[in-house]
Design a protein around this motif. Structure first.
Motif, PDB file in Angstrom:
ATOM      1  N   ASN A 185      33.897  41.735  43.203  1.00 16.01           N
ATOM      2  CA  ASN A 185      35.218  41.099  43.124  1.00 16.01           C
ATOM      3  C   ASN A 185      35.161  39.590  43.021  1.00 16.01           C
ATOM      4  O   ASN A 185      36.008  38.963  42.404  1.00 16.01           O
ATOM      5  CB  ASN A 185      35.955  41.356  44.449  1.00 16.01           C
ATOM      6  CG  ASN A 185      36.843  42.554  44.387  1.00 16.01           C
ATOM      7  OD1 ASN A 185      37.387  42.876  43.343  1.00 16.01           O
ATOM      8  ND2 ASN A 185      36.993  43.217  45.510  1.00 16.01           N
ATOM      9  N   LYS A 227      50.661  49.290  39.002  1.00 19.75           N
ATOM     10  CA  LYS A 227      49.473  49.747  38.258  1.00 19.75           C
ATOM     11  C   LYS A 227      49.917  50.533  37.017  1.00 19.75           C
ATOM     12  O   LYS A 227      49.357  50.355  35.929  1.00 19.75           O
ATOM     13  CB  LYS A 227      48.615  50.627  39.172  1.00 19.75           C
ATOM     14  CG  LYS A 227      47.233  50.900  38.654  1.00 19.75           C
ATOM     15  CD  LYS A 227      46.345  49.702  38.879  1.00 19.75           C
ATOM     16  CE  LYS A 227      44.952  49.922  38.342  1.00 19.75           C
ATOM     17  NZ  LYS A 227      44.157  48.675  38.376  1.00 19.75           N
ATOM     18  N   ARG A 230      44.283  29.489  33.160  1.00 16.95           N
ATOM     19  CA  ARG A 230      42.851  29.785  33.173  1.00 16.95           C
ATOM     20  C   ARG A 230      42.202  29.722  34.564  1.00 16.95           C
ATOM     21  O   ARG A 230      41.151  30.308  34.778  1.00 16.95           O
ATOM     22  CB  ARG A 230      42.114  28.775  32.270  1.00 16.95           C
ATOM     23  CG  ARG A 230      42.470  28.873  30.801  1.00 16.95           C
ATOM     24  CD  ARG A 230      41.782  30.069  30.190  1.00 16.95           C
ATOM     25  NE  ARG A 230      42.053  30.232  28.775  1.00 16.95           N
ATOM     26  CZ  ARG A 230      41.250  29.784  27.793  1.00 16.95           C
ATOM     27  NH1 ARG A 230      40.180  29.110  28.082  1.00 16.95           N
ATOM     28  NH2 ARG A 230      41.538  30.024  26.546  1.00 16.95           N
ATOM     29  N   PHE A 280      39.188  35.679  37.463  1.00 15.09           N
ATOM     30  CA  PHE A 280      38.852  36.788  38.372  1.00 15.09           C
ATOM     31  C   PHE A 280      38.179  37.915  37.590  1.00 15.09           C
ATOM     32  O   PHE A 280      38.476  39.093  37.758  1.00 15.09           O
ATOM     33  CB  PHE A 280      40.078  37.272  39.142  1.00 15.09           C
ATOM     34  CG  PHE A 280      41.269  37.635  38.295  1.00 15.09           C
ATOM     35  CD1 PHE A 280      42.198  36.671  37.940  1.00 15.09           C
ATOM     36  CD2 PHE A 280      41.478  38.938  37.885  1.00 15.09           C
ATOM     37  CE1 PHE A 280      43.298  37.001  37.160  1.00 15.09           C
ATOM     38  CE2 PHE A 280      42.569  39.281  37.115  1.00 15.09           C
ATOM     39  CZ  PHE A 280      43.486  38.301  36.745  1.00 15.09           C
ATOM     40  N   GLN A 313      36.640  40.901  39.643  1.00 19.74           N
ATOM     41  CA  GLN A 313      37.657  41.825  40.158  1.00 19.74           C
ATOM     42  C   GLN A 313      38.207  42.693  39.030  1.00 19.74           C
ATOM     43  O   GLN A 313      38.359  43.916  39.179  1.00 19.74           O
ATOM     44  CB  GLN A 313      38.788  41.035  40.815  1.00 19.74           C
ATOM     45  CG  GLN A 313      39.825  41.927  41.478  1.00 19.74           C
ATOM     46  CD  GLN A 313      41.238  41.523  41.121  1.00 19.74           C
ATOM     47  OE1 GLN A 313      41.614  40.367  41.242  1.00 19.74           O
ATOM     48  NE2 GLN A 313      42.027  42.468  40.688  1.00 19.74           N
ATOM     49  N   GLN A 346      43.488  31.288  40.214  1.00 21.72           N
ATOM     50  CA  GLN A 346      42.940  31.695  41.521  1.00 21.72           C
ATOM     51  C   GLN A 346      42.285  30.494  42.206  1.00 21.72           C
ATOM     52  O   GLN A 346      42.380  30.321  43.413  1.00 21.72           O
ATOM     53  CB  GLN A 346      41.889  32.791  41.363  1.00 21.72           C
ATOM     54  CG  GLN A 346      42.357  34.005  40.619  1.00 21.72           C
ATOM     55  CD  GLN A 346      43.089  34.989  41.494  1.00 21.72           C
ATOM     56  OE1 GLN A 346      42.842  35.074  42.691  1.00 21.72           O
ATOM     57  NE2 GLN A 346      44.015  35.717  40.916  1.00 21.72           N
ATOM     58  N   LEU A 377      45.124  45.442  45.381  1.00 28.86           N
ATOM     59  CA  LEU A 377      45.302  46.734  46.041  1.00 28.86           C
ATOM     60  C   LEU A 377      45.152  46.618  47.559  1.00 28.86           C
ATOM     61  O   LEU A 377      44.545  47.479  48.196  1.00 28.86           O
ATOM     62  CB  LEU A 377      44.309  47.757  45.461  1.00 28.86           C
ATOM     63  CG  LEU A 377      44.456  48.006  43.959  1.00 28.86           C
ATOM     64  CD1 LEU A 377      43.243  48.754  43.406  1.00 28.86           C
ATOM     65  CD2 LEU A 377      45.733  48.795  43.648  1.00 28.86           C
ATOM     66  N   HIS A 398      37.691  46.781  39.049  1.00 35.24           N
ATOM     67  CA  HIS A 398      38.810  47.715  39.071  1.00 35.24           C
ATOM     68  C   HIS A 398      38.746  48.670  37.871  1.00 35.24           C
ATOM     69  O   HIS A 398      39.043  49.859  38.000  1.00 35.24           O
ATOM     70  CB  HIS A 398      40.145  46.958  39.108  1.00 35.24           C
ATOM     71  CG  HIS A 398      40.455  46.379  40.464  1.00 35.24           C
ATOM     72  ND1 HIS A 398      41.730  46.202  40.938  1.00 35.24           N
ATOM     73  CD2 HIS A 398      39.646  45.932  41.452  1.00 35.24           C
ATOM     74  CE1 HIS A 398      41.690  45.672  42.159  1.00 35.24           C
ATOM     75  NE2 HIS A 398      40.434  45.487  42.485  1.00 35.24           N
ATOM     76  N   ILE A 424      40.449  38.103  47.786  1.00 34.14           N
ATOM     77  CA  ILE A 424      40.151  38.813  46.543  1.00 34.14           C
ATOM     78  C   ILE A 424      39.743  40.270  46.791  1.00 34.14           C
ATOM     79  O   ILE A 424      39.865  41.100  45.899  1.00 34.14           O
ATOM     80  CB  ILE A 424      39.075  38.053  45.710  1.00 34.14           C
ATOM     81  CG1 ILE A 424      39.043  38.513  44.257  1.00 34.14           C
ATOM     82  CG2 ILE A 424      37.702  38.183  46.325  1.00 34.14           C
ATOM     83  CD1 ILE A 424      40.168  38.036  43.415  1.00 34.14           C
ATOM     84  N   CYS A 425      39.288  40.618  48.001  1.00 34.32           N
ATOM     85  CA  CYS A 425      38.832  42.002  48.213  1.00 34.32           C
ATOM     86  C   CYS A 425      39.945  42.909  48.713  1.00 34.32           C
ATOM     87  O   CYS A 425      39.860  44.125  48.581  1.00 34.32           O
ATOM     88  CB  CYS A 425      37.632  42.051  49.153  1.00 34.32           C
ATOM     89  SG  CYS A 425      38.019  41.875  50.906  1.00 34.32           S
ATOM     90  N   VAL A 428      38.125  37.119  32.220  1.00 34.11           N
ATOM     91  CA  VAL A 428      39.508  37.471  32.526  1.00 34.11           C
ATOM     92  C   VAL A 428      39.992  36.382  33.483  1.00 34.11           C
ATOM     93  O   VAL A 428      39.670  36.411  34.668  1.00 34.11           O
ATOM     94  CB  VAL A 428      39.619  38.849  33.206  1.00 34.11           C
ATOM     95  CG1 VAL A 428      41.092  39.196  33.453  1.00 34.11           C
ATOM     96  CG2 VAL A 428      38.946  39.927  32.366  1.00 34.11           C
ATOM     97  N   LYS A 443      49.348  37.909  45.990  1.00 37.87           N
ATOM     98  CA  LYS A 443      48.781  37.523  44.703  1.00 37.87           C
ATOM     99  C   LYS A 443      49.841  37.261  43.632  1.00 37.87           C
ATOM    100  O   LYS A 443      49.509  37.103  42.461  1.00 37.87           O
ATOM    101  CB  LYS A 443      47.823  38.620  44.195  1.00 37.87           C
ATOM    102  CG  LYS A 443      46.681  38.950  45.140  1.00 37.87           C
ATOM    103  CD  LYS A 443      45.807  37.758  45.507  1.00 37.87           C
ATOM    104  CE  LYS A 443      44.855  37.348  44.411  1.00 37.87           C
ATOM    105  NZ  LYS A 443      43.922  36.283  44.885  1.00 37.87           N
TER     106      LYS A 443
END
Lengths: 557, 318
Positions: A43, B176, A309, A128, A131, A312, B151, A135, B59-60, A125, B217
């Motif tokens: 992630n 989703k 860009r 991130f 992550q 995060q 998630l 996913h 992020i996790c 992406v 987020k």
């Protein structure tokens, strides 16, 4: 007791890629992971994934050379060739599976610049990428119906006559201990960042796989090569992606000078990570830092571009440093980030122990050598995850399970009972903190003979203390207290291997920079250092670096 | 500074099986997060405290929990933002709407079951491209806003519908679903949208905004659900009370500028839905007695013509 053909430990990118590919071969596959797959540390990879796409005028050989130069010529060139040649297919596969890579104006995959490379070949992406890819692979695992033991913790590998035949694992939710036989075990457990403090790594990165393999008789290689990332936030050590510099960020010292211009006139802020981290440390050590940091400045990129860009990264700055990067530069410092070393494995993931494979950060196939290029880690996980998955699946078709029964769990049960019966004494948190800060201090960006000797002493002391950790929680359900204490045992072994390897290398190469031996010594040290477990301590051996087409030259950026 | 945490504890192996609160005093700094505090408790004070956490960088998605009654990530919540001024403690509870396993750890199985129920993987057509699919950058940037969902379950924790009806797919799974429905490479819309039109799907959201507020987020799950509603109706699924409600709403506004509250429920449920019509009677009597019955004869707003023009303009752009 449970049987599987292929058992994969770890559900990050390497583990899930291996699982998917092994499953496609039609064998029985299961994944075991101590956290839910989408919580894995893949992630945290922000910037992107490298690939030289030929239809864009790039050449995988150029990517290979940049990687080799980045590795300070310690990477094995045959393995690097494999990784770079197969990179394009891997990126396209991920896109076809659903990854939403950023595009160029024609709707093709777009790229950004990244450190140590002459071409913009990093697919991404936003910021991130890890992550987003993790996913997608998890979605594919759900679709394929691969079985995942979620929140199970592997305690040991089962070895019979030198062969790996399964694992002993514990259900974190219930405390139940289970023996699992597997014809092939693939380690995909990631890195060991928590051995250092601070580190960019997640709390789960405790070197489990390296230690499990080490105890099972496998070799750990290049362990002295620990990457310090140039842009981590002060205090928490949270990572700010190289994507910031890839998109054009400046590094400034206290005199508001772009100091990289003088150290790396061609690549500037985008020299390889070991180089930039050393330059930052030099600036700080020579009094041109700001409170132990330098500044990362993206203001000139503008708010809109930053939001598209680097959103995060902006959030991280606000959340963890109280700095909005749109308005002001953020203080950063070199921070422990990645283990180039790991379980020695070949290009199909095979280790010295038959039946045991390794892929991703846990492995050392030696594609990163002395220093990993940014955006080569995601690539490493996917290429070698796939290769080990396919190879293991092929291998299990012609072998039988080893003769193993439930008694294989005896030693682990004994160890757990021992831990649970320890008197109030050392606490997990204190011992880990002492290890982490000590390792950072003695094996930092710069090291020398005396600091490395201190590291070895520290490790000896920590190993002793780790035996008497007090576990306050006596329950069976989600006993994280017990789990951390076992993880501490894993970490101490990684620490030992790092310190023991570091003190061997009598030169400066890649991330291993000795102030008392500042030069690279190709004549004597184009060699990997290998550590194996011995009765009381460890054995050291050496292996020549594999050179195919590219002879070592002086490294300049 | 000294911070007081009041943490909900639950030990599933205890005899009474009742949760309780426990207070901890922790020394922290201005820049500390809630997670820093909880880790400090766990490492220095009370090793039995159990919680999930890993990346420390939002992020996790491991550390979603309720902080002073509202869901959020412990790792990106700063102490100074949630510490009450009056010296009372920061209250920490497990995420809501999911069964508690131990202390701050909840059982995510219902969450993953709903995630899996929306078939969360790309379902492209039969023609595989040679290389990558060609797709516009703006679509990818738009999707990145949903793909950035980690998630963590904060939205599910505080969803007011899930509190009363656990058959609702919930904000995370629906966001989703939107992510794939909106992907130019995905060709399964017919089947996806039909599924989302079913009970438990897009029409069960009450638009309370809670998921938007708590999402760490910026995924805006509710907005995605509203976009899915549009897609569901555009695909011709108009035979649900939700779709009829939306259509009736628009029809009244377009024609008169007012909402005809008397006819709205009738048109939403359908006049032949005898059960629902009978169910409305007590509400009708109540509102009559309270003097709040909507007028029987519906009037036009004087500026209705202008409103109609706006409608026509918007419709012509579709």
């Amino acid at each position: 007791m449970i049987d599987h053909d292929v058992l994969i430990i770890g559900a990050g990118l390497a583990g899930l890629r291996a699982a998917l590919c092994a499953k496609e071969q039609g064998v029985d596959v299961a994944v075991v992971t101590k956290v839910h797959p989408v919580r894995s540390h893949s992630n945290a990879a922000q910037g992107g994934i490298n690939a030289a796409l030929t239809d864009r005028g790039d050449d995988w050989r150029d990517h290979a050379y940049d990687t080799i130069k980045g590795s300070d010529f310690l990477g094995d060139q045959d393995a690097i060739e494999v990784m770079c040649r197969e990179a394009g297919d891997e990126v396209i596969s991920m896109e076809n599976m659903g990854a939403i890579f950023n595009r160029d104006e024609n709707g093709n995959l777009g790229t950004r610049n990244f450190g140590g490379q002459r071409e913009a070949r990093t697919f991404f992406v936003a910021d991130f990428t890890g992550q987003a890819l993790l996913h997608v692979l998890y979605e594919q695992i759900v679709k394929a119906g691969a079985f995942v033991y979620e929140e199970w913790f592997v305690l040991s590998l089962i070895v019979r006559d030198g062969k790996c035949g399964g694992v002993v694992m514990m259900d974190i939710k219930t405390g139940k201990i289970e023996v699992v036989r597997a014809k092939a075990v693939i380690l995909a457990t990631g890195g060991l960042g928590r051995v250092f403090e601070p580190s960019t790594n997640a709390l789960i990165c405790t070197g489990d796989g390296m230690s499990l393999a080490y105890r099972a008789g496998a070799e750990l290689m290049d362990m002295e090569m620990v990457q310090y990332h140039p842009t981590t936030l002060k205090g928490s050590g949270v990572l700010l992606s190289e994507a910031a510099r890839g998109e054009g960020a400046y590094l400034l010292n206290s005199e508001n000078e772009r100091f990289m211009l003088k150290y790396a006139p061609e690549f500037k802020e985008l020299a390889s990570r070991d180089v930039v981290s050393r330059c930052e440390q030099t600036e700080i050590d020579e009094g041109r830092g700001i409170d132990g940091c330098v500044l990362l400045d993206v203001r000139h990129l503008g708010e809109k571009y930053i939001n598209e860009r680097l959103s995060q990264i902006r959030e991280l700055g606000i959340d963890f440093a109280n700095v909005d990067m749109v308005k002001e530069p953020v203080p950063v410092m070199p921070g422990m980030h990645y283990a180039m070393g790991g379980v020695k494995a070949d290009i199909d993931g095979k280790t010295a122990v038959p039946g045991l494979y390794a892929a991703g950060e846990v492995a050392c196939i030696s594609v990163h050598g002395g220093n990993r290029l940014g955006a080569n880690s995601l690539l490493d996980t996917l290429v070698f995850g796939r290769r080990s998955g396919i190879h293991a699946a092929e291998m299990v078709k012609s072998v039988k399970h080893l003769s193993i029964d439930d008694s294989a769990a005896q030693d682990d049960i004994k160890q757990i009972n021992q831990l649970l019966s320890n008197e109030k004494n050392e606490s997990f948190g204190k011992v880990r903190l002492d290890m982490g800060t000590g390792m950072k201090k003695h094996l930092g960006v710069y090291r020398d003979q005396s600091s490395m000797e201190k590291a070895l002493e520290l490790v000896k002391d920590i190993k002793e203390r780790a035996k008497s950790i007090y576990v306050a929680d006596k329950t069976k359900t989600f006993n994280t207290n017990l789990m951390f204490s076992i993880e501490l045992g894993f970490m101490t072994e990684c620490a030992e291997a790092i310190a023991a390897s570091a003190i061997q290398r009598q030169e400066s190469r890649g991330a291993h920079t000795r102030t008392d031996k500042p030069d690279r010594d190709d004549e004597n040290w184009l060699k990997h250092i290998l550590v194996t477990k011995a009765e009381e301590s460890h054995d050291i051996s050496f292996l020549d670096v594999i050179i195919t087409d590219w002879e070592p030259v002086i490294r300049q950026y | 500074m000294e911070v007081i945490f009041k943490v909900q504890r639950f030990d599933p192996e205890s005899t009474d099986l009742v949760s309780h609160f426990q207070e901890y005093n922790v020394q922290l700094t201005d820049s500390s997060t809630v997670l820093d505090g909880l880790i400090k408790i766990r490492e220095e004070d009370d090793g039995t405290l159990s919680l999930r956490c890993s990346c420390r960088a939002a992020i996790c998605g491991s550390c979603a929990m309720r902080i002073n009654g509202e869901a959020g990530l412990a790792c990106n919540t700063k102490i100074i933002d949630v510490m009450p001024q009056d010296g009372s403690p920061i209250v920490i509870e497990p995420a809501g709407n999911l069964p508690v396993i131990k202390d701050l750890i909840v059982d995510f199985q219902p969450f993953w079951a709903k995630f899996k129920a929306v078939e969360p993987w790309l379902q492209p057509g039969d023609i595989q491209p040679e290389g990558e699919y060609i797709a516009p950058e703006e679509d990818m940037v738009h999707l990145a806003g949903v793909v950035s969902c980690i998630l963590c379950g904060a939205c599910v924790s505080d969803c007011t519908v899930l509190e009363v009806d656990d058959s609702f797919l919930g904000p995370a799974a629906l966001a989703k679903a939107y992510r794939f429905s909106r992907d130019p490479r995905d060709e399964s819309d017919d089947q996806r949208l039909a599924q989302l039109n079913e009970p438990g799907g897009v029409w069960d959201c009450t638009r309370c905004m809670k998921c938007v507020e708590v999402c760490p987020k910026g995924v805006d799950p509710m907005d995605r659900i509203m976009l899915l509603r549009e897609k569901v109706m555009d695909a011709g699924h108009n035979n649900t009370s939700g779709a009829r409600h939306a259509n009736a709403f628009a029809k009244f506004l377009k024609n008169s500028g007012w909402l005809d509250e008397l006819k709205l429920p009738v048109m939403s449920f359908g006049i032949f839905n005898i059960k629902a019509m009978i169910g409305l009677i007590p509400l009708g009597i109540k509102s009559q007695l309270a003097g709040k019955r909507p007028p029987i004869f519906h009037h036009k707003l004087s500026s209705a013509k202008e409103i109609k023009k706006i409608f026509e303009k918007v419709e012509s752009k579709k």
